[in-house]
Design a protein around this motif. Structure first.
Motif, short mmCIF file in Angstrom:
data_model
loop_
_atom_site.label_atom_id
_atom_site.label_comp_id
_atom_site.label_asym_id
_atom_site.label_seq_id
_atom_site.Cartn_x
_atom_site.Cartn_y
_atom_site.Cartn_z
N ALA A 160 -8.52 11.11 -4.18
CA ALA A 160 -8.84 10.90 -5.59
C ALA A 160 -7.62 10.42 -6.37
O ALA A 160 -7.74 9.61 -7.30
CB ALA A 160 -9.36 12.20 -6.20
N LEU A 161 -6.44 10.89 -5.97
CA LEU A 161 -5.22 10.64 -6.74
C LEU A 161 -4.55 9.31 -6.42
O LEU A 161 -4.27 8.50 -7.32
CB LEU A 161 -4.23 11.78 -6.48
CG LEU A 161 -2.79 11.59 -6.99
CD1 LEU A 161 -2.77 11.60 -8.51
CD2 LEU A 161 -1.87 12.65 -6.41
N GLU A 162 -4.26 9.06 -5.15
CA GLU A 162 -3.34 7.97 -4.81
C GLU A 162 -3.93 6.58 -5.00
O GLU A 162 -3.21 5.68 -5.44
CB GLU A 162 -2.78 8.18 -3.40
CG GLU A 162 -1.93 9.46 -3.32
CD GLU A 162 -1.05 9.53 -2.09
OE1 GLU A 162 -0.49 8.49 -1.69
OE2 GLU A 162 -0.94 10.63 -1.53
N PRO A 163 -5.21 6.33 -4.72
CA PRO A 163 -5.73 5.00 -5.07
C PRO A 163 -5.68 4.78 -6.59
O PRO A 163 -5.38 3.67 -7.05
CB PRO A 163 -7.17 5.04 -4.55
CG PRO A 163 -7.14 6.05 -3.44
CD PRO A 163 -6.18 7.10 -3.90
N ALA A 164 -5.96 5.85 -7.37
CA ALA A 164 -5.98 5.71 -8.83
C ALA A 164 -4.60 5.40 -9.39
O ALA A 164 -4.49 4.66 -10.38
CB ALA A 164 -6.52 6.99 -9.47
N MET A 165 -3.55 5.91 -8.76
CA MET A 165 -2.22 5.67 -9.33
C MET A 165 -1.80 4.21 -9.17
O MET A 165 -0.96 3.71 -9.92
CB MET A 165 -1.18 6.62 -8.72
CG MET A 165 -0.79 6.36 -7.30
SD MET A 165 0.24 7.72 -6.66
CE MET A 165 0.75 6.98 -5.08
N ASP B 163 8.58 8.77 1.71
CA ASP B 163 9.17 7.85 0.73
C ASP B 163 8.15 6.83 0.25
O ASP B 163 8.12 6.48 -0.94
CB ASP B 163 10.37 7.14 1.35
CG ASP B 163 11.04 6.18 0.37
OD1 ASP B 163 11.71 6.65 -0.56
OD2 ASP B 163 10.88 4.96 0.53
N PHE B 164 7.29 6.36 1.13
CA PHE B 164 6.27 5.37 0.77
C PHE B 164 5.37 5.91 -0.34
O PHE B 164 5.16 5.27 -1.38
CB PHE B 164 5.45 5.01 2.01
CG PHE B 164 4.29 4.08 1.74
CD1 PHE B 164 4.49 2.72 1.65
CD2 PHE B 164 3.01 4.59 1.60
CE1 PHE B 164 3.42 1.86 1.40
CE2 PHE B 164 1.93 3.74 1.36
CZ PHE B 164 2.14 2.38 1.26
N HIS B 165 4.83 7.10 -0.13
CA HIS B 165 3.91 7.68 -1.10
C HIS B 165 4.65 8.13 -2.37
O HIS B 165 4.13 7.98 -3.48
CB HIS B 165 3.14 8.83 -0.47
CG HIS B 165 2.21 8.40 0.62
ND1 HIS B 165 0.95 7.88 0.36
CD2 HIS B 165 2.36 8.36 1.97
CE1 HIS B 165 0.37 7.57 1.50
NE2 HIS B 165 1.20 7.84 2.49
N ARG B 166 5.85 8.66 -2.20
CA ARG B 166 6.64 9.11 -3.35
C ARG B 166 7.00 7.94 -4.27
O ARG B 166 6.90 8.05 -5.49
CB ARG B 166 7.90 9.81 -2.86
CG ARG B 166 8.82 10.32 -3.98
CD ARG B 166 10.09 10.90 -3.42
NE ARG B 166 9.86 12.12 -2.68
CZ ARG B 166 10.13 12.29 -1.39
NH1 ARG B 166 10.63 11.29 -0.67
NH2 ARG B 166 9.92 13.44 -0.79
N GLN B 167 7.43 6.83 -3.69
CA GLN B 167 7.87 5.69 -4.50
C GLN B 167 6.70 5.00 -5.19
O GLN B 167 6.84 4.51 -6.32
CB GLN B 167 8.64 4.69 -3.63
CG GLN B 167 9.95 5.22 -3.07
CD GLN B 167 10.93 5.60 -4.16
OE1 GLN B 167 10.91 5.04 -5.26
NE2 GLN B 167 11.79 6.56 -3.88
N LEU B 168 5.55 4.95 -4.54
CA LEU B 168 4.39 4.37 -5.21
C LEU B 168 3.97 5.25 -6.39
O LEU B 168 3.54 4.73 -7.43
CB LEU B 168 3.23 4.21 -4.23
CG LEU B 168 3.39 3.08 -3.20
CD1 LEU B 168 2.20 3.04 -2.27
CD2 LEU B 168 3.59 1.73 -3.88
N ALA B 169 4.12 6.56 -6.25
CA ALA B 169 3.84 7.46 -7.38
C ALA B 169 4.82 7.19 -8.51
O ALA B 169 4.44 7.19 -9.69
CB ALA B 169 3.92 8.91 -6.92
N ALA C 223 2.40 15.50 -8.75
CA ALA C 223 1.35 15.90 -7.82
C ALA C 223 1.63 15.39 -6.41
O ALA C 223 1.44 16.10 -5.42
CB ALA C 223 -0.01 15.40 -8.31
N VAL C 224 2.09 14.15 -6.30
CA VAL C 224 2.39 13.58 -4.99
C VAL C 224 3.54 14.35 -4.34
O VAL C 224 3.52 14.65 -3.13
CB VAL C 224 2.71 12.08 -5.10
CG1 VAL C 224 3.33 11.56 -3.81
CG2 VAL C 224 1.45 11.30 -5.42
#
Length: 307
Positions: free
Chosen positions: A176-181, A223-229, A240-241
């Protein structure tokens, strides 16, 4: 006014620990200079009274991180570095001790050696760690939703302490979260980071594979998910990430998947980056949803095989 050295020497261990946690909280919130700190919010977040919180804020002010405003509390005085910790000679040792204990508890829980209920004293005897380190890590696990404090000095893993259920709930939340960000109006792609990240992904994709290399992907993936956040421009999504990364590291502390799974994840990451670079945010969001759905499915298969 006392110097930072004098203030730190007089600070209690609780105040010094709270000071570190306040800085980390500010970093997770992407706080900018001038950000106002609310004592009651910090008391609620850390489960302590106003006295130690005030001591921690005064310590941070003495160290130059905060500025006191007459009758209006404290504000952030300067921009935080990428890794914000309270300065001091024992900071690195304290963080290292906490990380070792965090991973030791993760391993013990994974191997069935850590019961659902225990006391802080029992954990100190089991691990040989000091009371301050044990309490810091227990509070961290409570903030992740894994532990609940019982009456007295006892602790218990709640329903989310069940690894399979917690991972499933985590992936549901992340889908729910990461595509929306990636679709946020404030999203700004850091192209310099993209170049570094792509190079690191390709280097791992091309290297000769050896047993244990799957673990090399852990930090790259985080790092991939953190930086996109971070690129989302939304401080709450970023917080949240970061929590999900920490949760995953406790629930899956030995991340060493086989080459095929790592390569598939790398290919997904590269495809998402390419879509973002081309300005196709909708496509990137759809790819992220697919990536997380596949990861969740693989996680369930791995749990079934382990069972």
């Amino acid at each position: 006014m006392p110097t930072g050295h004098t203030a730190q020497a007089k600070a209690s261990r609780l105040q010094a620990d709270l000071a570190r946690r306040v800085l980390r909280r500010l970093k997770d919130q992407a706080a900018e200079p001038g950000h106002h700190l609310v004592e009651l919010d910090l008391c609620a977040a850390f489960g302590v009274s106003r006295t130690p919180v005030r001591g921690a804020l005064r310590l941070l002010a003495a160290q130059g991180w905060l500025t006191a405003r007459d009758g209006r509390g404290f504000v952030l005085a300067k921009r935080l570095p990428d890794r914000a910790d309270t300065p001091g000679p024992d900071t690195a040792d304290t963080d290292g001790e906490d990380q070792r204990l965090f991973h030791a508890l993760a391993a013990a829980r994974d191997q069935g050696q850590l019961p659902d209920r225990f006391t802080q004293q029992e954990l100190m005897r089991r691990t040989g760690a000091g009371s301050a380190a044990v309490l810091r890590v227990l509070r961290q696990l409570a903030e992740l939703g894994l532990l609940e404090r019982r009456a007295g000095n006892g602790w218990a893993f709640g329903p989310s302490g069940d690894t399979a259920r917690a991972l499933a709930e985590s992936y549901t939340f992340r889908r729910a979260l990461e595509p929306a960000m990636l679709l946020q109006p404030a999203f700004r792609l850091d192209r310099a980071w993209v170049e570094r990240s792509r190079a690191a992904h390709l280097n791992l994709r091309r290297k000769s594979w050896r047993p244990g290399d799957g673990a090399l992907f852990d930090e790259l993936n985080a790092d991939f998910h953190r930086q996109l956040a971070r690129c989302s421009g939304n401080r709450y999504m970023r917080m949240a990430v970061e929590r999900q990364i920490q949760l995953r590291r406790f629930l899956s502390h030995q991340w060493d998947y086989p080459k095929e799974q790592v390569h598939a994840a790398i290919d997904d990451h590269l495809e998402i980056l390419a879509a973002l670079e081309s300005g196709y945010a909708d496509k990137a969001a759809a790819l992220m949803l697919h990536h997380l759905t596949q990861s969740a499915s693989q996680s369930q298969k791995d749990d079934g095989a382990a069972a």
